[in-house]
Design an enzyme around this catalytic site. Structure first.
Site, PDB file in Angstrom:
ATOM      1  N   THR A 219       0.844  -1.198   0.000  1.00  0.00           N
ATOM      2  CA  THR A 219       0.000   0.000   0.000  1.00  0.00           C
ATOM      3  C   THR A 219       0.878   1.247   0.000  1.00  0.00           C
ATOM      4  OG1 THR A 219      -1.928   1.034   1.040  1.00  0.00           O
ATOM      5  CG2 THR A 219      -0.303   0.129   2.541  1.00  0.00           C
ATOM      6  N   ASN A 220       0.288   2.406   0.288  1.00  0.00           N
ATOM      7  CA  ASN A 220       1.063   3.645   0.305  1.00  0.00           C
ATOM      8  C   ASN A 220       0.647   4.485   1.507  1.00  0.00           C
ATOM      9  OD1 ASN A 220      -1.278   5.306  -0.508  1.00  0.00           O
ATOM     10  ND2 ASN A 220      -1.114   4.069  -2.367  1.00  0.00           N
ATOM     11  N   ARG A 221       1.172   5.681   1.609  1.00  0.00           N
ATOM     12  CA  ARG A 221       0.983   6.460   2.836  1.00  0.00           C
ATOM     13  C   ARG A 221      -0.293   7.290   2.860  1.00  0.00           C
ATOM     14  NH1 ARG A 221       5.904   9.879   4.377  1.00  0.00           N
ATOM     15  NH2 ARG A 221       4.535  10.188   6.157  1.00  0.00           N
ATOM     16  N   SER A 222      -1.139   7.161   1.875  1.00  0.00           N
ATOM     17  CA  SER A 222      -2.362   7.966   1.850  1.00  0.00           C
ATOM     18  C   SER A 222      -3.271   7.614   3.036  1.00  0.00           C
ATOM     19  CB  SER A 222      -3.115   7.723   0.540  1.00  0.00           C
ATOM     20  OG  SER A 222      -4.399   8.269   0.631  1.00  0.00           O
TER      21      SER A 222
END
Ligand code: C5P
Length: 412
Positions: A219-222
Site C-alpha cells: 500500500t502507500n501512505r495515503s
C-alpha cells in the site's frame, strides 16, 4: 486546540431547544461544538431541562444569553425584536430540539404554545430538527410513534435515536446520538440548498491495498483525509455524494453513501459502475501503480521465501477518459497528483493525458502538506494553463476545490 471553524456553520443562527431528559448534558457538548465551529447558538430550556443542567452551563459554552421563559424580554439582545419567541424564530437558520422528551414531542404535535420552546417552534419558519431521547418503551409506544409521525408529516426532520443502555439501566432504542452524528445532520440540513443541490459527486479516497496473500499487502501512505474532506465539503453544499474508499480509520461523513474497496481493481469496478449517473468525479485516492502478479490463497511461509513479481495496475482515470469520450459523463473530472519535484510540468502532462478538467497537485516535499497530516498546500491546474493556489486545513482546501468544481459544472 479549538475545533476548526466550518464555513457552512459560520455565523449561522441555531436555536437549540433543550428539554428534560438526562441527555440534556449531551446537549451542552452539542452547543459547545456548534459554537466552536462558528455558529451562534441560542439555547431555550424548558423548566424540566433546568433540573438536569443549568442555564449558566449553556451560557458559559455559547457565550450568549439562555432563554428559559416566555415572560422575558429580549430587549438589548441582537434579536430583531424584543418579543423573545418571535425574535428567536425569525432569526433562526435552524431550530434543533435535542434532547426531545416524549412530553415535548406530544406538545409539539398538538401545536401547543404554553412555554417558550413550543411557542418558538410554532413561530419558526426555518427547518426543524427533533432528536427524541427517552426510555425505549416510551419511544416505541404508539402514542409517541404517532406524534413523531405527525411531526414528520409536517416536514420536521426526526433524528432516529441510538440503541443502547439508558440511565434506568434498561436497554433499547432511545438514546440521543453523539455530537458528531448530530452535527453531521445539522450540516446536511443547512447545506441542502447549496450550490451543488441536485448534483451527484463521486469521490475516491485512501490508498489501495494490493494483496500478496491473505495477510500481506502493498500500500502507500495515503490516509484518505483529503478525500473525506472533499466528500464532506460536497455534502455541505447540497450534493449527493458517493465515497469510494480504501481508507479504514475515518468516519464516513453523514449523508455520504460509502462503497468500501481494497484493491485498485475493486476501486476501478466501483468507479466505472458509479460514473454513469455522476455529474462529477473527484479521484483523490492514491491508487497503487503496481500489484503482485499473484495473490497466494494461503499465507506464504517464511521458509518458502518470497520474490515479488509486480504487474502494472490499470489507470482508472484513463478508463474514465475513454468512457467519457462516448457518453460525456461525468461532466467534470478531477485528478490528484503527489509529486516531490517538477510539480508543474508533471501536473500539466497529467491533465492532458488523463483528460482532466482540474488537477490538484500536492507538493509532498514539505511537512505541512500531503500524506497523513491535517493540512495541505496545493496548486489547482486548469486545462487552459491557469493555476490557483490553495492552502490551509484539508477541509479548507476541499472547500476551495468543491467551489471550483461547482463553477465548472454550472458553466456547462
Ligand atoms: O499518474 P498518477 O498516479 O500520478 O496520477 C494520479 C491521479 O490518477 C490521481 O487522481 C489518482 O487517483 C489517479 N490514478 C488512477 N489510476 C491509477 C493511478 C492513479 O486513476 N492506477
Amino acid at each position: 486546540m479549538p475545533l476548526e471553524r466550518i464555513a457552512l456553520l459560520e455565523d449561522k443562527r441555531i436555536v437549540l431547544g433543550v428539554t428534560g431528559s438526562i441527555a440534556a448534558y449531551k446537549a451542552v457538548d452539542l452547543a459547545s461544538k456548534l459554537t466552536q465551529h462558528g455558529a451562534l447558538v441560542d439555547v431555550i430550556m424548558t423548566e424540566s431541562a433546568q433540573r438536569f443542567v443549568t442555564p449558566l452551563t449553556f451560557q458559559a459554552v455559547t457565550g450568549r444569553a439562555v432563554y428559559t421563559t416566555l415572560w422575558q424580554s429580549a430587549a438589548g439582545s441582537d434579536l430583531p425584536t424584543h418579543v423573545v419567541h418571535v425574535g428567536l424564530a425569525e432569526e433562526a437558520d435552524l431550530f434543533v430540539i435535542a434532547p426531545a422528551t416524549a412530553n415535548t414531542i406530544a406538545r409539539l404535535a398538538q401545536g401547543m404554545a404554553d412555554d417558550l420552546l413550543t411557542i418558538t417552534a410554532l413561530a419558526a419558519r426555518c427547518p426543524v430538527l427533533v432528536a427524541p431521547a427517552m426510555d425505549g418503551s416510551m419511544y416505541i409506544h404508539p402514542a409517541t410513534q404517532a406524534n413523531v409521525a405527525t411531526l414528520q408529516a409536517r416536514g420536521v426532520v426526526i433524528v432516529p435515536p441510538d440503541e443502547g443502555r439508558f440511565a434506568s439501566g434498561l436497554v433499547g432504542q432511545g438514546r440521543l446520538p453523539e455530537t458528531p452524528a448530530l452535527i453531521g445532520i445539522v450540516r446536511r440540513l443547512l447545506g441542502r440548498e447549496g450550490m451543488l443541490k441536485g448534483q451527484r459527486v463521486v469521490v475516491t479516497a485512501g490508498g489501495t491495498r494490493e494483496p500478496l496473500d491473505p495477510v500481506r499487502f502493498i500500500t502507500n501512505r495515503s490516509s484518505g483525509k483529503q478525500g473525506y474532506a472533499l466528500a464532506q465539503a460536497a455534502l455541505d453544499v447540497g450534493a449527493e455524494v458517493t465515497l469510494i474508499s480504501a481508507a479504514r480509520a475515518l468516519v464516513t461523513p453523514h449523508g455520504a453513501e460509502l462503497i468500501a474497496v481494497e484493491s485498485a481493481a475493486q476501486m476501478q469496478d466501483a468507479v466505472m459502475a458509479q460514473i454513469a449517473n455522476a455529474d462529477a468525479l473527484i479521484m483523490a485516492a492514491a491508487v497503487s501503480d503496481f500489484r503482485p502478479q499473484d495473490s497466494a490463497e494461503h499465507k506464504i511461509k517464511k521458509s518458502d521465501g518470497l520474490a515479488l513479481q509486480l504487474v502494472k495496475n490499470p489507470d482508472i482515470l484513463m478508463g474514465v477518459a475513454e468512457a467519457r469520450k462516448e457518453s460525456n459523463v461525468p461532466r467534470v473530472v478531477v485528478g490528484f497528483a503527489a509529486e516531490s519535484q517538477n510539480l508543474k510540468a508533471y501536473a500539466l502532462d497529467k491533465l492532458e493525458r488523463k483528460a482532466l478538467d482540474l488537477l490538484v497537485a500536492n507538493d509532498i516535499s514539505t511537512t505541512d502538506a500531503g500524506f497523513d497530516v491535517d493540512t495541505n498546500r496545493v496548486s489547482i491546474f486548469y486545462r487552459d494553463g491557469a493555476v490557483q493556489e490553495s492552502a490551509g486545513s484539508k477541509a479548507q482546501v476541499a472547500e476551495d476545490v468543491i467551489r471550483r468544481v461547482a463553477a465548472l459544472l454550472h458553466s456547462r
